[in-house]
Scaffold this motif. Structure first.
Motif, PDB file in Angstrom:
ATOM      1  N   PRO A  76       0.712  -1.440   0.045  1.00  0.00           N
ATOM      2  CA  PRO A  76      -0.040   0.228   0.323  1.00  0.00           C
ATOM      3  C   PRO A  76       0.867   1.309   0.002  1.00  0.00           C
ATOM      4  O   PRO A  76       0.273   2.819   0.283  1.00  0.00           O
ATOM      5  N   TRP A  77       2.129   1.250  -0.276  1.00  0.00           N
ATOM      6  CA  TRP A  77       3.205   2.697  -0.549  1.00  0.00           C
ATOM      7  C   TRP A  77       4.110   2.118  -1.057  1.00  0.00           C
ATOM      8  O   TRP A  77       3.519   1.546  -2.331  1.00  0.00           O
ATOM      9  N   PHE A  78       4.167   4.183  -1.732  1.00  0.00           N
ATOM     10  CA  PHE A  78       4.605   4.060  -3.564  1.00  0.00           C
ATOM     11  C   PHE A  78       6.062   2.789  -3.454  1.00  0.00           C
ATOM     12  O   PHE A  78       6.701   2.861  -2.449  1.00  0.00           O
ATOM     13  N   PRO A  79       6.275   2.696  -4.354  1.00  0.00           N
ATOM     14  CA  PRO A  79       6.096   2.330  -5.199  1.00  0.00           C
ATOM     15  C   PRO A  79       4.474   1.512  -6.231  1.00  0.00           C
ATOM     16  O   PRO A  79       4.523   0.904  -6.729  1.00  0.00           O
ATOM     17  N   PHE A  80       3.982   1.055  -4.913  1.00  0.00           N
ATOM     18  CA  PHE A  80       2.906  -0.344  -4.675  1.00  0.00           C
ATOM     19  C   PHE A  80       3.088  -1.233  -5.291  1.00  0.00           C
ATOM     20  O   PHE A  80       2.803  -2.583  -4.845  1.00  0.00           O
ATOM     21  N   LEU A  81       3.978  -1.823  -5.685  1.00  0.00           N
ATOM     22  CA  LEU A  81       4.770  -2.659  -6.769  1.00  0.00           C
ATOM     23  C   LEU A  81       6.147  -2.996  -6.137  1.00  0.00           C
ATOM     24  O   LEU A  81       7.263  -2.568  -6.230  1.00  0.00           O
ATOM     25  N   THR A  82       6.355  -4.503  -5.194  1.00  0.00           N
ATOM     26  CA  THR A  82       7.713  -4.697  -5.314  1.00  0.00           C
ATOM     27  C   THR A  82       8.821  -4.858  -5.822  1.00  0.00           C
ATOM     28  O   THR A  82      10.276  -4.512  -5.526  1.00  0.00           O
ATOM     29  N   ALA A  83       8.252  -5.225  -7.098  1.00  0.00           N
ATOM     30  CA  ALA A  83       9.011  -5.399  -7.916  1.00  0.00           C
ATOM     31  C   ALA A  83      10.311  -3.680  -8.345  1.00  0.00           C
ATOM     32  O   ALA A  83      11.219  -4.232  -9.386  1.00  0.00           O
ATOM     33  N   MET A  84       9.286  -2.959  -8.458  1.00  0.00           N
ATOM     34  CA  MET A  84       9.900  -1.720  -8.926  1.00  0.00           C
ATOM     35  C   MET A  84      11.189  -1.386  -7.990  1.00  0.00           C
ATOM     36  O   MET A  84      11.650  -0.065  -8.506  1.00  0.00           O
ATOM     37  N   TYR A  85      11.151  -2.135  -6.784  1.00  0.00           N
ATOM     38  CA  TYR A  85      12.464  -0.860  -5.959  1.00  0.00           C
ATOM     39  C   TYR A  85      13.657  -1.592  -6.769  1.00  0.00           C
ATOM     40  O   TYR A  85      15.035  -0.742  -6.923  1.00  0.00           O
ATOM     41  N   ASP A  86      13.977  -2.503  -7.247  1.00  0.00           N
ATOM     42  CA  ASP A  86      14.954  -3.016  -8.163  1.00  0.00           C
ATOM     43  C   ASP A  86      14.613  -3.196  -9.178  1.00  0.00           C
ATOM     44  O   ASP A  86      14.236  -3.682  -9.961  1.00  0.00           O
ATOM     45  N   PRO A  87      16.166  -2.697 -10.144  1.00  0.00           N
ATOM     46  CA  PRO A  87      16.167  -2.553 -12.206  1.00  0.00           C
ATOM     47  C   PRO A  87      16.079  -4.186 -12.782  1.00  0.00           C
ATOM     48  O   PRO A  87      15.182  -4.031 -13.328  1.00  0.00           O
ATOM     49  N   GLY A  88      16.427  -4.882 -11.528  1.00  0.00           N
ATOM     50  CA  GLY A  88      16.843  -6.751 -12.137  1.00  0.00           C
ATOM     51  C   GLY A  88      15.004  -6.533 -11.968  1.00  0.00           C
ATOM     52  O   GLY A  88      14.818  -7.819 -12.636  1.00  0.00           O
ATOM     53  N   ASP A  89      14.740  -6.199 -11.213  1.00  0.00           N
ATOM     54  CA  ASP A  89      13.234  -7.440 -10.891  1.00  0.00           C
ATOM     55  C   ASP A  89      12.096  -6.317 -11.593  1.00  0.00           C
ATOM     56  O   ASP A  89      11.021  -6.774 -12.107  1.00  0.00           O
ATOM     57  N   THR A  90      12.490  -5.472 -11.893  1.00  0.00           N
ATOM     58  CA  THR A  90      11.599  -5.013 -13.063  1.00  0.00           C
ATOM     59  C   THR A  90      11.894  -5.554 -14.447  1.00  0.00           C
ATOM     60  O   THR A  90      10.339  -5.820 -14.884  1.00  0.00           O
ATOM     61  N   HIS A  95       9.075  -8.627 -18.281  1.00  0.00           N
ATOM     62  CA  HIS A  95       8.750 -10.147 -19.025  1.00  0.00           C
ATOM     63  C   HIS A  95       7.178 -10.886 -18.496  1.00  0.00           C
ATOM     64  O   HIS A  95       6.655 -11.472 -19.133  1.00  0.00           O
ATOM     65  N   GLU A  96       6.704 -10.930 -17.270  1.00  0.00           N
ATOM     66  CA  GLU A  96       6.277 -11.752 -16.974  1.00  0.00           C
ATOM     67  C   GLU A  96       4.376 -10.522 -17.295  1.00  0.00           C
ATOM     68  O   GLU A  96       3.722 -11.478 -17.675  1.00  0.00           O
ATOM     69  N   MET A  97       4.485  -9.698 -17.342  1.00  0.00           N
ATOM     70  CA  MET A  97       3.802  -8.656 -17.725  1.00  0.00           C
ATOM     71  C   MET A  97       3.632  -9.451 -19.465  1.00  0.00           C
ATOM     72  O   MET A  97       2.415  -9.270 -19.875  1.00  0.00           O
ATOM     73  N   ALA A  98       4.399  -9.638 -19.889  1.00  0.00           N
ATOM     74  CA  ALA A  98       4.517  -9.361 -22.096  1.00  0.00           C
ATOM     75  C   ALA A  98       3.878 -11.149 -22.370  1.00  0.00           C
ATOM     76  O   ALA A  98       3.495 -11.277 -22.923  1.00  0.00           O
ATOM     77  N   THR A  99       4.422 -11.964 -21.330  1.00  0.00           N
ATOM     78  CA  THR A  99       3.931 -13.072 -21.330  1.00  0.00           C
ATOM     79  C   THR A  99       2.940 -13.862 -21.004  1.00  0.00           C
ATOM     80  O   THR A  99       1.393 -13.856 -21.433  1.00  0.00           O
ATOM     81  N   VAL A 100       2.530 -13.975 -19.124  1.00  0.00           N
ATOM     82  CA  VAL A 100       1.689 -14.736 -19.024  1.00  0.00           C
ATOM     83  C   VAL A 100       0.762 -13.122 -18.692  1.00  0.00           C
ATOM     84  O   VAL A 100      -0.490 -14.026 -19.030  1.00  0.00           O
ATOM     85  N   GLY A 101       0.427 -12.494 -19.148  1.00  0.00           N
ATOM     86  CA  GLY A 101      -0.330 -11.028 -18.370  1.00  0.00           C
ATOM     87  C   GLY A 101      -1.123 -11.134 -19.919  1.00  0.00           C
ATOM     88  O   GLY A 101      -2.693 -11.712 -19.997  1.00  0.00           O
ATOM     89  N   VAL A 102      -0.561 -11.422 -20.815  1.00  0.00           N
ATOM     90  CA  VAL A 102      -0.840 -10.946 -22.159  1.00  0.00           C
ATOM     91  C   VAL A 102      -1.518 -12.574 -22.513  1.00  0.00           C
ATOM     92  O   VAL A 102      -2.188 -12.668 -22.720  1.00  0.00           O
ATOM     93  N   THR A 103      -1.166 -13.454 -22.075  1.00  0.00           N
ATOM     94  CA  THR A 103      -1.412 -15.078 -22.737  1.00  0.00           C
ATOM     95  C   THR A 103      -2.363 -15.418 -21.389  1.00  0.00           C
ATOM     96  O   THR A 103      -3.340 -15.763 -22.468  1.00  0.00           O
ATOM     97  N   MET A 104      -2.653 -14.465 -20.257  1.00  0.00           N
ATOM     98  CA  MET A 104      -3.769 -14.891 -19.455  1.00  0.00           C
ATOM     99  C   MET A 104      -5.289 -14.269 -20.430  1.00  0.00           C
ATOM    100  O   MET A 104      -6.343 -14.292 -20.535  1.00  0.00           O
ATOM    101  N   ALA A 105      -5.301 -12.678 -19.723  1.00  0.00           N
ATOM    102  CA  ALA A 105      -6.210 -11.588 -21.046  1.00  0.00           C
ATOM    103  C   ALA A 105      -7.221 -12.256 -21.764  1.00  0.00           C
ATOM    104  O   ALA A 105      -7.673 -12.501 -23.072  1.00  0.00           O
TER     105      ALA A 105
END
Length: 135
Positions: A76-90, A95-105
């Motif tokens: 619940p605090w900025f940047p809301f996604l824990t993956a945004m703290y580290d560039p490697g995690d970002t 990549h997960e959004m482009a593969t898993v997210g698009v596939t699910m949609a």
């Protein structure tokens, strides 16, 4: 990590489209020459069809967001996604959004398309008469 954001974006677009189609359908119904009985397309209008897709997408978004909050990937605090703290995690998150997210949609949309095809086939089927069934 943030795969639900893809479905949320699609759900926003579909909801807006459904509202626009509903508005145009109401304008069309207000015309004097539009005194047809409910049949075929009019019995299950496109605005309802699109809202069914939007509801499927929003349901998935809510469940996935809850799951990501549960596992601590969304906070619940900025940047809301824990993956945004580290560039490697970002990079991994994108990549997960482009593969898993698009596939699910796409999968939800494809299933909705199959459902709409089945409904259209059922609605186009001729009604059986009682005389034919009695014989």
């Amino acid at each position: 990590m943030a795969c639900f954001l893809i479905s949320a974006a699609e759900a926003l677009v579909v909801t807006a489209a459904a509202q626009a189609v509903k508005h145009s359908e109401k304008k069309k119904e207000a015309l004097p020459q539009h005194n047809e009985r409910l049949s075929g397309e009019n019995a299950f209008p496109w605005s309802r069809r699109l809202m069914l897709l939007a509801n499927l997408l929003w349901g998935g978004v809510i469940l996935l967001a809850f799951e990501h909050i549960w596992h601590g990937e969304v906070v619940p605090w900025f940047p809301f996604l824990t993956a945004m703290y580290d560039p490697g995690d970002t990079a991994e998150m994108l990549h997960e959004m482009a593969t898993v997210g698009v596939t699910m949609a796409c999968l939800v949309t494809a299933i909705w398309g199959i459902i709409m095809g089945v409904i259209s086939a059922i609605m186009k089927r001729p009604e059986k008469t009682l005389v034919g069934e009695a014989a």
